[in-house]
Design a protein around this motif. Structure first.
Motif, mmCIF file in Angstrom:
data_model
loop_
_atom_site.group_PDB
_atom_site.id
_atom_site.type_symbol
_atom_site.label_atom_id
_atom_site.label_comp_id
_atom_site.label_asym_id
_atom_site.label_seq_id
_atom_site.Cartn_x
_atom_site.Cartn_y
_atom_site.Cartn_z
ATOM 1 N N VAL A 87 0.865 -1.178 0.000
ATOM 2 C CA VAL A 87 0.000 0.000 0.000
ATOM 3 C C VAL A 87 0.903 1.230 0.000
ATOM 4 N N ASP A 89 2.400 -2.686 5.701
ATOM 5 C CA ASP A 89 1.382 -2.799 4.659
ATOM 6 C C ASP A 89 1.249 -4.251 4.167
ATOM 7 N N PRO A 90 0.045 -4.615 3.701
ATOM 8 C CA PRO A 90 -1.106 -3.757 3.408
ATOM 9 C C PRO A 90 -1.977 -3.404 4.608
ATOM 10 N N TRP A 114 -6.829 -4.620 4.912
ATOM 11 C CA TRP A 114 -6.777 -5.354 3.639
ATOM 12 C C TRP A 114 -7.476 -6.692 3.850
ATOM 13 N N GLY A 164 1.793 -10.176 1.938
ATOM 14 C CA GLY A 164 1.879 -8.751 2.190
ATOM 15 C C GLY A 164 3.321 -8.331 2.427
#
Length: 239
Positions: free
Chosen positions: A97, A206-207, A211, A195
């Motif tokens: 992200v 992130d994510p 998510w 991720g």
């Protein structure tokens, strides 16, 4: 987002030590292979020939690996040219992200001082930019081994804002990931679709908690169940 391969260029902690099956090629001075080694080395020499000065591997300017993606080239300082999957096996997708907007991601990945970039960036409305060919090693995971074996996908938004992750974004990203799974023959599961937070040695989150992995994997698998149209196929219009 900022997780490059500065460590990867010289050997990141937890990363691989170099190119699979790599051998040094000495031009005009060096080693002479004999017997079986000479036979084994002939194919590898042909494979690595394009890397030698004056023998660049042909590329089509503006070509993309995912149909419909917009080509926006990242700075060459933020990735490493390669010949994947011939020199590095691809068996991972890493989900990121941006912690910012689609435009921000494009800008920083084109900045040579950023030292990082992902292969793709997906916008909230599902529009997608490809910035690095899947052939090449993007500096996105902060781990050399993962960089060499994975395709990195950035998503516009913020990890602490659940509204960042729209239905259009999930659907577009899932089509992309399904295509990557097909191209390189690995399953759509949480071992192979990870991720950024799960990459060994990373300090990224992130994510993030918003998510929806179950939703994302359902979409990816649904895409994989769809029949694949032959290249050049056009739907027939009914009169």
């Amino acid at each position: 987002m900022r997780a490059g391969e500065k460590g990867g260029r010289s050997g990141a902690k937890g990363g691989s030590s170099g190119v699979t099956r790599r051998r040094a090629l000495w031009i005009g001075g060096g080693a002479v292979a004999t017997g079986a080694a000479a036979l084994a080395g002939r194919d590898e020499l042909a494979h690595w020939w394009w890397r030698l000065p004056g023998h660049d591997k042909p590329r089509t300017p503006g070509a993309v690996d995912h149909p419909g993606a917009q080509w926006v080239e990242a700075s060459p300082e933020n990735y490493r040219r390669a010949d994947r999957p011939a020199d590095y096996e691809i068996d991972r997708v890493v989900v990121h992200v941006v912690q910012g907007s689609f435009a921000t991601a494009l800008k920083v990945f084109q900045d040579p001082d950023h030292e990082a970039a992902a292969h793709y960036v997906v916008r909230k409305d599902g529009h997608m930019a490809q910035m690095i060919r899947e052939l090449d090693v993007a500096f996105h995971a902060g781990n050399r081994g993962y960089n060499e074996r994975s395709v990195g996908i950035e998503h516009e938004g913020f990890v602490d804002r659940p509204e960042s992750f729209t239905a259009a974004m999930y659907a577009s990203s899932a089509r992309l990931t399904a295509g990557i799974c097909r191209r390189y023959g690995f399953p759509a599961d949480r071992e192979h679709i990870v991720g950024h937070v799960e990459v060994p040695g990373t300090d990224h989150t992130d994510p993030g908690p918003h998510w929806d992995w179950d939703r994302y994997l359902r979409l990816v698998r649904a895409e994989l169940r769809k029949p694949v149209r032959p290249k050049g196929h056009k739907p027939v219009r009914e009169s």
